[in-house]
Design an enzyme around this catalytic site. Structure first.
Site, short mmCIF file in Angstrom:
data_model
loop_
_atom_site.label_atom_id
_atom_site.label_comp_id
_atom_site.label_asym_id
_atom_site.label_seq_id
_atom_site.Cartn_x
_atom_site.Cartn_y
_atom_site.Cartn_z
N SER A 1 -6.71 -4.15 1.77
CA SER A 1 -7.37 -5.43 1.54
C SER A 1 -8.76 -5.44 2.17
O SER A 1 -9.07 -4.63 3.06
CB SER A 1 -6.53 -6.56 2.14
N ASP B 1 1.38 4.12 0.50
CA ASP B 1 0.31 4.88 1.16
C ASP B 1 0.71 6.35 1.28
O ASP B 1 -0.10 7.26 1.08
CB ASP B 1 0.04 4.31 2.56
#
Length: 312
Positions: A136, A258
């Site tokens: 983000s 991730d």
């Protein structure tokens, strides 16, 4: 060298419960831990654990607990002074693998810091094979910041983007080389219901998610690695492939995406074919899901041979 960028890093605090979470109750934790976090930081941790060269670029002041944690595990970092302490995120893990994540928004970055961070990213990318722009964006960064960086270094390393919302939408037309949405993010980009895409994939119907990923591939020109939770992942590049994960007892899904991105980049560094890049991505994502919190899986924890890849 794979350089990662985490514009909104965090210290990830895990609270593992011995019983299901009860809202409004007082419960004792079975264990707790703190790990350096943020999507790009997680990617660098996985790469470092695999022995790959990596550098994590992020905003953080000297002496910040996040930098101390990274130094403790030996992950190289290049920090731009932030003027504030890195945010803390809290993950509550239940015995059945259900995770509840509470993410702080992060402090705003002033214009001077934004410019310094952008320059640091461009400088770090020089000579790198991949630049992974992850996570983000904190207050103070425009929605097109990742796209802006991609355009600044168009002749440099290949660029991977793993973010969501407006930042992801802005990156679609920026000439990046890899997009890594999950089902929800993919649905947002193409105007579909992400939950439905994942539901169809889990039931064995890959046509809707394939159509969505191929549309994103055509409009962006980038390879698309779409992670689908327990249904594995789909890769659209010069062909289309689906991978199913090994049997996994899920302890925490935080950081699994991730790890998938790290596995893909690691395989690409080794010259692997597209199916084998997908295979390693799913092996790493599954290994991460089997670990508590945001632990970085090690190569010896992978079940790569149990990942099944097929062309579509």
């Amino acid at each position: 060298m794979i350089v990662t960028v985490t514009a909104n890093p965090s210290l990830d605090r895990l609270v593992a419960l011995g019983a299901p979470l009860e809202r409004g109750a007082v419960q004792r934790a079975r264990s707790s831990s703190v790990d350096p976090g943020g999507k790009g930081v997680n990617v660098s941790r996985v790469l470092h654990a695999a022995g790959a060269q990596t550098l994590a670029v992020l905003p953080a002041d000297a002496g910040d607990p996040l930098l101390t944690a990274l130094d403790r595990i030996g992950v190289p970092a290049r920090a731009v002074p932030a003027g504030h302490e890195v945010r803390s995120n809290v993950t509550v893990a239940e015995p059945d693998g259900t995770t509840t994540k509470l993410n702080a928004p992060g402090a705003a970055l002033d214009p001077g810091l934004v410019a310094g961070l952008e320059d640091a990213v461009v400088a770090a990318a020089t000579g790198a094979s991949w630049l992974a722009l992850c996570g983000s964006l904190p207050p103070g960064l425009p929605d097109d910041w990742y796209a802006r960086i991609a355009r600044r270094i168009a002749s440099g390393p290949r660029i991977a983007v793993d973010t969501s919302g407006a930042a992801l939408a802005a990156a679609v037309g920026a000439g990046v080389h890899l997009l890594k949405p999950n089902a929800e993010e993919l649905g947002e980009l193409v105007g579909a219901d992400g939950a439905e895409l994942e539901k169809f994939a889990a039931a064995g119907d890959l046509d809707p998610v394939r159509a969505a990923a191929e549309h994103l591939h055509r409009t962006s020109g980038a390879a698309v690695l779409a992670t689908l939770g327990g249904a594995g992942a789909l890769l659209i590049d010069d062909g289309a492939w689906h991978a199913t994960p090994p049997r996994t007892v899920v302890r925490s899904t935080v950081g699994a995406g991730d790890s998938s991105l790290a596995g893909y980049l690691l395989a690409d560094e080794r010259g692997a074919s597209a199916p084998d890049r997908l295979r390693l991505a799913v092996a790493y994502g599954s290994a991460a899901a089997a670990l508590p919190g945001t632990q970085a899986p090690r190569p010896d924890q992978l079940a790569t041979a149990d990942v099944h890849v097929r062309a579509l």
